[in-house]
Write a protein that holds these residues in place. Sequence first.
Motif, mmCIF file in Angstrom:
data_model
loop_
_atom_site.group_PDB
_atom_site.id
_atom_site.type_symbol
_atom_site.label_atom_id
_atom_site.label_comp_id
_atom_site.label_asym_id
_atom_site.label_seq_id
_atom_site.Cartn_x
_atom_site.Cartn_y
_atom_site.Cartn_z
ATOM 1 N N UNK B 1 92.657 21.837 34.163
ATOM 2 C CA UNK B 1 91.918 21.051 33.168
ATOM 3 C C UNK B 1 90.729 20.374 33.833
ATOM 4 N N UNK B 2 91.024 19.792 34.969
ATOM 5 C CA UNK B 2 89.957 19.104 35.711
ATOM 6 C C UNK B 2 88.811 20.067 36.013
ATOM 7 N N UNK B 3 89.195 21.293 36.391
ATOM 8 C CA UNK B 3 88.195 22.291 36.747
ATOM 9 C C UNK B 3 87.397 22.734 35.509
ATOM 10 N N UNK B 4 88.154 22.912 34.409
ATOM 11 C CA UNK B 4 87.516 23.445 33.195
ATOM 12 C C UNK B 4 86.512 22.470 32.596
ATOM 13 N N UNK B 5 86.902 21.203 32.508
ATOM 14 C CA UNK B 5 86.046 20.258 31.792
ATOM 15 C C UNK B 5 85.237 19.367 32.710
ATOM 16 N N UNK B 6 85.381 19.597 34.000
ATOM 17 C CA UNK B 6 84.653 18.774 34.958
ATOM 18 C C UNK B 6 83.162 18.814 34.724
ATOM 19 N N UNK B 7 82.649 19.991 34.344
ATOM 20 C CA UNK B 7 81.187 20.100 34.233
ATOM 21 C C UNK B 7 80.622 19.346 33.031
ATOM 22 N N UNK B 8 81.530 18.957 32.105
ATOM 23 C CA UNK B 8 81.039 18.234 30.935
ATOM 24 C C UNK B 8 80.461 16.877 31.318
ATOM 25 N N UNK B 9 80.943 16.347 32.424
ATOM 26 C CA UNK B 9 80.419 15.053 32.856
ATOM 27 C C UNK B 9 79.310 15.220 33.882
ATOM 28 N N UNK B 10 79.023 16.454 34.217
ATOM 29 C CA UNK B 10 78.000 16.735 35.208
ATOM 30 C C UNK B 10 76.619 16.640 34.559
ATOM 31 N N UNK B 11 75.755 15.696 34.981
ATOM 32 C CA UNK B 11 74.433 15.564 34.351
ATOM 33 C C UNK B 11 73.602 16.843 34.469
ATOM 34 N N UNK B 12 73.811 17.612 35.529
ATOM 35 C CA UNK B 12 73.050 18.852 35.681
ATOM 36 C C UNK B 12 73.344 19.817 34.556
ATOM 37 N N UNK B 13 74.640 19.890 34.180
ATOM 38 C CA UNK B 13 75.042 20.784 33.096
ATOM 39 C C UNK B 13 74.245 20.476 31.835
ATOM 40 N N UNK B 14 74.203 19.202 31.489
ATOM 41 C CA UNK B 14 73.515 18.812 30.251
ATOM 42 C C UNK B 14 72.018 19.067 30.347
ATOM 43 N N UNK B 15 71.478 18.879 31.528
ATOM 44 C CA UNK B 15 70.050 19.126 31.674
ATOM 45 C C UNK B 15 69.750 20.610 31.459
ATOM 46 N N UNK B 16 70.609 21.456 32.022
ATOM 47 C CA UNK B 16 70.423 22.903 31.847
ATOM 48 C C UNK B 16 70.557 23.274 30.376
ATOM 49 N N UNK B 17 71.576 22.675 29.716
ATOM 50 C CA UNK B 17 71.786 22.980 28.302
ATOM 51 C C UNK B 17 70.560 22.595 27.484
ATOM 52 N N UNK B 18 70.086 21.369 27.702
ATOM 53 C CA UNK B 18 68.961 20.894 26.894
ATOM 54 C C UNK B 18 67.709 21.727 27.158
ATOM 55 N N UNK B 19 67.443 21.998 28.433
ATOM 56 C CA UNK B 19 66.227 22.771 28.709
ATOM 57 C C UNK B 19 66.374 24.192 28.175
ATOM 58 N N UNK B 20 67.601 24.705 28.206
ATOM 59 C CA UNK B 20 67.838 26.033 27.634
ATOM 60 C C UNK B 20 67.599 26.043 26.136
ATOM 61 N N UNK B 21 68.122 25.011 25.450
ATOM 62 C CA UNK B 21 67.939 24.931 24.001
ATOM 63 C C UNK B 21 66.461 24.842 23.643
ATOM 64 N N UNK B 22 65.739 24.030 24.428
ATOM 65 C CA UNK B 22 64.326 23.851 24.109
ATOM 66 C C UNK B 22 63.534 25.126 24.380
ATOM 67 N N UNK B 23 63.900 25.846 25.450
ATOM 68 C CA UNK B 23 63.243 27.135 25.696
ATOM 69 C C UNK B 23 63.572 28.099 24.561
ATOM 70 N N UNK B 24 64.812 27.993 24.078
ATOM 71 C CA UNK B 24 65.239 28.848 22.971
ATOM 72 C C UNK B 24 64.409 28.623 21.716
ATOM 73 N N UNK B 25 64.038 27.381 21.483
ATOM 74 C CA UNK B 25 63.203 27.075 20.322
ATOM 75 C C UNK B 25 61.897 27.858 20.392
ATOM 76 N N UNK B 26 61.353 27.961 21.601
ATOM 77 C CA UNK B 26 60.100 28.698 21.770
ATOM 78 C C UNK B 26 60.293 30.179 21.432
ATOM 79 N N UNK B 27 61.429 30.742 21.829
ATOM 80 C CA UNK B 27 61.712 32.138 21.452
ATOM 81 C C UNK B 27 61.841 32.263 19.936
#
Lengths: 354, 337
Positions: B1-27
């Motif tokens: 469980x720790x391994x699976x959800x650990x990245x949810x608290x990782x700020x890098x994960x969220x930054x990648x998600x947000x930048x990915x979503x925003x790049x997706x908007x451009x597509x």
Amino acid sequence: MSTPEVAAAAETDSEYAHKEIDHGLNPRRIGDVIMDIRNITMRFGGVTAIKDVSFDIREGEIRAIIGPNGAGKSSMLNVINGFYHPQEGEIWFHGQKRANLKPYQIAKQGIARTFQNIALFRGMSTLDNIMTGRLTKMRGPAMTWLNEFVARTRGKVGWADSLSRDADVDAVEQAMDFAFSGDNFDIDLTSLATRLITWGPRVIAGTVDLSVEAIYFGHAERQEIEHREKVEHIIDFLEIQAIRKTPVGRLPYGLQKRVELGRALAAEPKLLLLDEPMAGMNVEEKQDMCRFILDVNDEFGTTIALIEHDMGVVMDIADRVVVLDYGSKIGDGTPDEVRANKAVIDAYLGVSHD
Amino acid sequence: MEFLFGFLTDPFFWEVVVSGLLAGVMYSLVALGFVLIFKASGIFNFAQGVLALFAALTLVGFLGGQLPFSHVINWILGTEWHHWYEPPSDEDGAPLWFVLLSIALTTGVMIGMAWVIVRVVLRPLVNQEGIILFMATIGLAFVLEGIGDLMWGANVKVLDVGLPNGPSDWIIDTTGMFVEKLEISAAVVAIILVTALTLFSQYTKMGRALRAVADDHQAALSVGISLETIWWIVWSVAGIVALVAGIMWGAKSGVQFSLSLIALKALPVLMLGGFTSIPGAIVGGLIIGMGEKLFDFYIGVEYLGGATENWFAYVLALLFLLFRPQGLFGEKIIERV
């Protein structure tokens, strides 16, 4: 309609005098000629599909076009609705000679049709399909205002009259055709000015309406509700309430034919063209369709021109029949007259060669 | 469980998600143009990317007061004209009224071009197979690219319409994430555009006419719909969407001819979202944008040597083609036999 006054009035009507009375109670009223088809000749390359055919269609009647396969019946219908433009001949609609209009312009003039091999919008629901039939009736506020203005000023103000010229001809289309008619380089300034007055305001009104629809949502909604009411009436009439929301691609053949009839009716046509409305149906479906056609004619007073192969049906429901064979007209008259016609019998049964 | 959800608290994960979503908007912005034309005329418009390029070039031309076809004119007349007016400017670049005027003029050019396309390319090809129309749009793409080059020159241009630039300080302060302001504005514009287009095509009579034309030409004519008027409207709207995409991409990476290649990235987006769905174009874009960033960040860089963004979208699209060929939101293909 069964009151004595009406019956008496009908008695004096000369047109009515030689009409067969259906049930004695519900006399159908046949009026003047609304469409006059004069000397139509239609050639495809070396093949002449229609040879010098003339006939007329009277207001309120059911006019059948019959003939063996390849007689030119469907071509005739396509000429009437503008899919084909004949090489020779004229079509007079409502006492005016019709120019070579495009099919959608003719639809706007009040001619609706169905097709031999069903042409529905297969991805849309029954309701949406029938709603598309209302498109010619839907007008935005600017176009409505313009039309009212034209109607009000007609005959009073000179320049306003040219506004109403070709009112049914699509404005943008005209502009396009004009701008690109490369074979005619000497531009006539008067005709240019007339065209500008004719289509200019319509283009502007159309654009305004489009913007209004895009920005102010309430208008589109109100329009939708208003037209939905009419469409629901047709759905009730054709007894297709249960399949209102079903995509028509999933419906059985007989029901698709009915939806197609509904779409044509939604336009409240002055002339309804039916291309083999009963083809491929079983006896029961045929009976239903016959009933609908008669009811449409009766209740809405719609003029109907139809092509049909089933002789029994044609002789039962048609007021007058045109018979085509190899592109030529060989008979025209009431069912009884046609049935007794020698040329017609020969065409259907063949002639002995001895 | 720790391994699976650990990245949810990782700020890098969220930054990648947000930048990915925003790049997706451009597509999505590019994919949207495809969907509009495909829905209304059944044509897969290969020229959509070039349309975006052309729109951006024209806008830059108006903003800079550049004389169109200046090379041709100077070559014929032996003159040295390059500008036909001096663009107004104040301390932070072009004033707002001038930018808006230029955008309005460019919109006019796109609408005029839509008319020419319908008249010259589509009208002679009424009732032809889809593949023939598709090939016509390939030709159109090359012609437009050539005309764009001839009109405005082939050099890379800077497009500055006054959109905010650089990372948003407010987001860095509150969340610690690094997000481009430009991409946020792209997202806002995309949301407005999609809402308007969806309402337009679902609830107005014009929308119903559009769907009717896409479904059956003959039937559409018989109920009184003019094919050419509808096509003109559709190509105009697609031209305007191309302009928006052109502005966003141009502001991000300069107006250059490789801009027409972003159309290729729209293909996997469409396969995912479905060719006939406006919301599908958006969701598809978001999934592709986010997916490729996350894949690259967590798997690509470590195990595959990086640069997976170049091919990830296509592999994902391929999988979709295998299991759900109509895409997430595409119309189910009904065939009666």
